[in-house]
Design an enzyme around this catalytic site. Structure first.
Site, short mmCIF file in Angstrom:
data_model
loop_
_atom_site.label_atom_id
_atom_site.label_comp_id
_atom_site.label_asym_id
_atom_site.label_seq_id
_atom_site.Cartn_x
_atom_site.Cartn_y
_atom_site.Cartn_z
N CYS A 2 -7.23 -6.48 10.17
CA CYS A 2 -7.19 -6.56 11.54
C CYS A 2 -5.73 -7.08 11.88
O CYS A 2 -4.92 -7.48 11.13
CB CYS A 2 -8.17 -7.52 12.10
SG CYS A 2 -9.74 -6.90 11.56
N ARG A 27 -2.81 -1.69 12.03
CA ARG A 27 -3.63 -2.27 11.28
C ARG A 27 -5.11 -2.23 11.20
O ARG A 27 -5.87 -2.71 10.32
CB ARG A 27 -3.50 -3.98 11.09
CG ARG A 27 -1.94 -4.40 10.76
CD ARG A 27 -1.58 -6.07 10.93
NE ARG A 27 -2.48 -6.62 10.28
CZ ARG A 27 -2.10 -7.18 8.88
NH1 ARG A 27 -0.90 -6.77 8.57
NH2 ARG A 27 -3.00 -7.80 8.22
N TRP A 73 -10.25 -3.43 12.76
CA TRP A 73 -10.55 -2.56 11.49
C TRP A 73 -12.03 -3.19 10.95
O TRP A 73 -11.85 -4.07 10.47
CB TRP A 73 -9.48 -2.50 10.59
CG TRP A 73 -9.96 -1.35 9.50
CD1 TRP A 73 -9.61 0.23 9.90
CD2 TRP A 73 -10.70 -1.39 8.36
NE1 TRP A 73 -10.24 0.80 8.52
CE2 TRP A 73 -10.69 -0.08 7.72
CE3 TRP A 73 -11.03 -2.44 7.53
CZ2 TRP A 73 -11.34 0.41 6.51
CZ3 TRP A 73 -11.85 -2.10 6.39
CH2 TRP A 73 -11.80 -0.82 5.78
N ASN A 99 -8.64 -12.34 11.07
CA ASN A 99 -8.46 -11.18 10.08
C ASN A 99 -8.87 -11.73 8.88
O ASN A 99 -8.32 -12.52 8.14
CB ASN A 99 -7.08 -10.73 10.05
CG ASN A 99 -6.54 -9.76 9.09
OD1 ASN A 99 -7.40 -8.83 8.46
ND2 ASN A 99 -5.40 -10.09 8.41
N GLY A 100 -9.65 -10.74 8.11
CA GLY A 100 -10.33 -11.13 6.68
C GLY A 100 -11.79 -11.16 6.78
O GLY A 100 -12.28 -10.40 7.52
N GLU A 485 0.75 12.64 -4.59
CA GLU A 485 1.21 12.09 -3.60
C GLU A 485 1.04 13.28 -2.15
O GLU A 485 0.55 12.77 -1.16
CB GLU A 485 2.55 11.64 -3.73
CG GLU A 485 3.13 11.05 -2.50
CD GLU A 485 2.35 10.09 -1.58
OE1 GLU A 485 1.27 9.41 -2.27
OE2 GLU A 485 2.70 9.48 -0.64
N LYS A 489 -1.25 12.70 1.14
CA LYS A 489 -0.68 12.56 2.53
C LYS A 489 -1.40 14.03 3.33
O LYS A 489 -1.64 13.49 4.42
CB LYS A 489 0.83 13.39 2.28
CG LYS A 489 1.82 12.25 1.98
CD LYS A 489 2.07 11.18 2.83
CE LYS A 489 1.26 9.94 2.64
NZ LYS A 489 1.42 9.11 1.49
N GLU A 492 -5.11 12.50 4.14
CA GLU A 492 -5.30 11.39 5.02
C GLU A 492 -4.88 11.59 6.37
O GLU A 492 -5.43 11.07 7.22
CB GLU A 492 -4.67 10.03 4.52
CG GLU A 492 -3.15 10.05 4.40
CD GLU A 492 -2.70 8.97 3.82
OE1 GLU A 492 -3.36 7.63 4.12
OE2 GLU A 492 -1.44 8.87 3.45
N HIS A 508 -8.74 24.18 -16.66
CA HIS A 508 -10.08 23.47 -17.02
C HIS A 508 -11.03 23.31 -16.04
O HIS A 508 -11.83 22.33 -16.22
CB HIS A 508 -9.70 22.18 -17.73
CG HIS A 508 -8.48 22.35 -18.85
ND1 HIS A 508 -9.17 22.85 -20.12
CD2 HIS A 508 -7.23 22.12 -19.15
CE1 HIS A 508 -8.04 22.95 -20.90
NE2 HIS A 508 -6.98 22.86 -20.50
N LYS A 607 -3.45 0.23 7.60
CA LYS A 607 -2.14 0.25 7.11
C LYS A 607 -2.22 -0.58 5.97
O LYS A 607 -1.60 -0.25 4.95
CB LYS A 607 -0.93 -0.01 8.04
CG LYS A 607 0.54 -0.20 7.28
CD LYS A 607 0.96 1.43 7.22
CE LYS A 607 2.35 1.48 6.65
NZ LYS A 607 2.48 2.56 5.85
O1 M6R Z 1 0.42 -1.78 1.20
P1 M6R Z 1 -0.18 -1.05 -0.08
O2 M6R Z 1 1.13 -0.12 -0.59
O3 M6R Z 1 -0.51 -1.98 -1.05
O4 M6R Z 1 -1.16 0.09 0.39
C1 M6R Z 1 -1.71 0.59 -0.80
C2 M6R Z 1 -2.38 2.01 0.00
O5 M6R Z 1 -3.56 1.24 0.76
C3 M6R Z 1 -1.59 2.89 0.84
O6 M6R Z 1 -0.60 3.29 0.00
C4 M6R Z 1 -2.39 4.12 1.29
O7 M6R Z 1 -2.93 4.86 0.33
C5 M6R Z 1 -1.77 4.81 2.37
N1 M6R Z 1 -2.34 5.21 3.49
C6 M6R Z 1 -1.04 6.10 1.74
O8 M6R Z 1 -0.33 6.83 2.67
#
Ligand code: M6R
Length: 612
Positions: A2, A27, A73, A99-100, A485, A489, A492, A508, A607
């Protein structure tokens, strides 16, 4: 997970809070709320975005010089108005944002209910503010002390801000496991926030609270003490971030801006860290830990999501260049699987935010077992660098789009430097090899710039594939983590199901998925296994899959087979992920835009994942 922001001082609090919440919205964006003290405690909260909250407060009394705001969040309790923060105590006099996660909230809640407390939400947070008031009433202590005593009873992670109707010149912040920064402005004004982005516009003087510390701001003065009542002298530092770095700068989305920033962010991450003329390094981690690096047995890289993918590139680099065995682990698995680890291991924890709960927990576990920890993070002053023995910052600048882009290439840049640095220390790289490697690294920002020129072509390709339901991403060697990766992308931000696979693994299993509707993105650049990848492309073509190939400039062989080819500048294999990832980022971005998705704030994501 959050975002929190609070203000006390001569300015109007509400506009500062709203602007701050918009900056922190990355966040979490399930709900937003503010508490404004002005004789009464006015609380406005709303499910949805900060803009929904703004709408809801139109025409309402928002005048205040002491207030706090929250963007959520959801963890405990579904996203709705009642579970939105701020929450208030039984009397309604004390308000909290958090937050937590309060892990023992169930037990605390039961005890409080037995003592007559009534709860209005399903959150863990509301329990804490009731507890604070309960302590105050039962012991007769001041609010400061009640907060401190209540926090002693709490198990879990928190960054909280407390204000009270009965103490209108006071603001209290506390943290354990969740980030918190205090900004020191002019004329006795103070800010508290989850990160510096809501503060930067008003002051560059900040202090980051350490775990277990409480900040008391009263009558224009700041004092800090620990939960165990030890006074602390806050360390005031100057922020290096500037305002432009956290604004869109004419781009439609932060993600697009951040993709285009990569020539600069890679340059900034590498800058000053090596000398191409002498083949020498200027990295503290290498200098101070030379003995450790010389003798270590193994490197374990931990991270989540994109950072984990950067770690996979790191594995290839360290093994190729420095000949050190490497394991790459999802931090969330590592922390719970009783790993074999000892003082001869080096753990590299990778995290853009520096706050990812699983990565932090993995560090703690590895530390307990005697390993040395290097943190590789982007956010200065965040928890992971503070928990690490050494490390490096990526200098990518603030990354605000939830989908990580420039952080990935910055992480890979530093991992490449470390791999060469470790190689030199262990006698696996000569000065000449280093000079050559550095000379090539210096060309990367320009090559990335060139790779970005494929955007017009990517926009065309994205048009064709925006309605698909599935996609496959294939790569081998250094192309494999890039494929993973690329798939992450796409899924998500566009919600298209995508899988990354080692190209040779396709036969496989995943090959069964291929038909004329399946787009298959292949990293088919020239390198050791180019011919092998070509065979894999043929396997896809034989089953009528549609090939989108990332190829080296001038390639003709793959062009003859693929449905679409995107050229990138030629570079050595070690450095290729830095360039080949660019078209994949652009592809996911433009597909998501075509589908009308919220690119910067994809559904269900945040994030920085500060909960397990
Ligand atoms: O802040 P961090 O790099 O530790 O975050 C890790 C993942 O949460 C972050 O890379 C997430 O997978 C992203 N949304 C990817 O784009």
């Amino acid at each position: 997970m959050c975002g929190i922001v609070a203000y006390i001082g001569p300015r109007e609090a509400y506009p500062i809070l709203i602007k701050g919440l918009k900056r922190l919205e990355y966040r979490g964006y399930d709900s937003a709320g503010v508490a404004l003290l002005n004789g009464d405690l006015n609380i406005y909260k709303k499910k949805g975005k900060v803009s929904d909250l703004e709408e809801a407060t139109k025409g309402k009394d928002t005048h205040s010089h002491l207030g706090m705001g929250h963007t959520r969040w959801a963890t405990h309790g579904e996203p709705n108005d009642k579970n939105s923060h701020p929450h208030v105590s039984q009397s309604g006099d004390i308000a909290i944002i958090h937050n937590g996660i309060i892990e023992n909230y169930g037990t605390l809640k039961e005890e409080l209910i037995n003592r007559g407390h009534e709860f209005k939400s399903d959150t863990d947070t509301e329990v804490l503010v009731h507890l604070i008031e309960d302590v105050q009433q039962n012991t007769g202590v001041a609010l400061d002390e009640a907060v401190r005593l209540a926090l002693q009873e709490v198990v879990g992670a928190y960054a909280i801000v407390i204000i009270s109707k009965n103490d209108p010149t006071k603001m209290i912040g506390a943290r354990k496991g969740s980030p918190m920064v205090v900004g020191i402005g002019e004329d006795g004004e103070y800010f508290i926030a989850s990160d510096a982005t809501p503060i930067i516009e008003y002051t560059k003087n900040v202090t980051y609270l350490n775990d277990g510390e409480i900040a008391f701001i009263k009558d224009g003065k700041l004092s800090v003490k620990t939960i165990n009542n030890v006074e602390k002298t806050p360390y005031i530092e100057t922020l290096e971030m500037n305002l432009e770095a956290i604004e869109k700068g004419g781009y439609e989305h932060f993600m697009l801006k951040e993709i285009h920033e990569q020539p600069r962010s890679i340059y900034d991450s590498l800058r000053g860290r090596f000398n191409p003329n002498t083949g020498s390094f200027a990295m503290r981690s290498l200098k101070e830990y030379e003995g450790k690096i010389k003798n270590l047995n193994r490197i374990i890289i931990v991270g989540c999501g994109t950072s984990w993918h950067a770690g996979l590139v790191g594995e290839y680099l360290f093994e190729d260049i420095a000949r050190i065995p490497v394991e790459v682990e999802y931090a969330s698995e590592f922390r719970y699987r009783n790993p074999v680890i000892n003082e001869d291991d080096l753990v590299i924890a990778i995290s853009q935010s520096g706050e990812t709960a699983d990565t932090l927990a993995a560090i703690e576990l590895a530390k307990e077992k005697g390993a040395t920890i290097f943190g590789l993070c982007n956010v200065v002053g965040s928890s992971i660098p503070r928990a690490s023995h050494a490390g490096a910052y990526t200098h990518a600048g603030p990354e605000i789009g939830v989908a990580s882009t420039k952080a990935f290439t910055a992480q890979v840049s530093i991992l490449t430097l470390w791999a060469y640095g470790f190689a030199e220390i262990r006698g696996k790289a000569t000065k000449e090899q280093l000079r050559n490697a550095f000379a090539e690294m210096e060309t990367i920002p320009d090559k990335v710039k060139k790779a970005l020129e494929c955007e017009a072509q990517v926009i065309e390709i994205a048009r064709t594939f925006s309605e698909v339901h599935n996609a496959l991403y294939l790569g081998r060697g250094y192309g494999f983590p890039v494929a993973l990766e690329g798939a992450l992308k796409l899924k998500e931000i566009s919600y298209i199901h995508a899988e990354g696979y080692p190209a040779a693994e396709m036969k496989h299993g995943p090959i069964a998925l291929i038909d004329e509707n399946m787009p298959v993105v292949v990293i088919a650049t020239k390198g050791n296994i180019y011919e092998k990848v070509i065979s894999n492309i043929q396997e896809v073509k034989a089953r009528k899959g549609k090939i989108i190939a990332i190829v080296t400039e001038g390639d003709t062989k793959v062009r003859a087979m693929a449905d679409y080819t995107i050229e990138i500048p030629e570079t050595s294999e070690f450095l290729e992920p830095l360039v080949s990832t660019i078209p994949l980022q652009l592809l996911s971005y433009h597909v998501a835009v075509n589908r009308g998705c919220n690119v910067d704030q994809p559904r269900n994501l945040a994030k920085s994942v500060t909960v397990e």
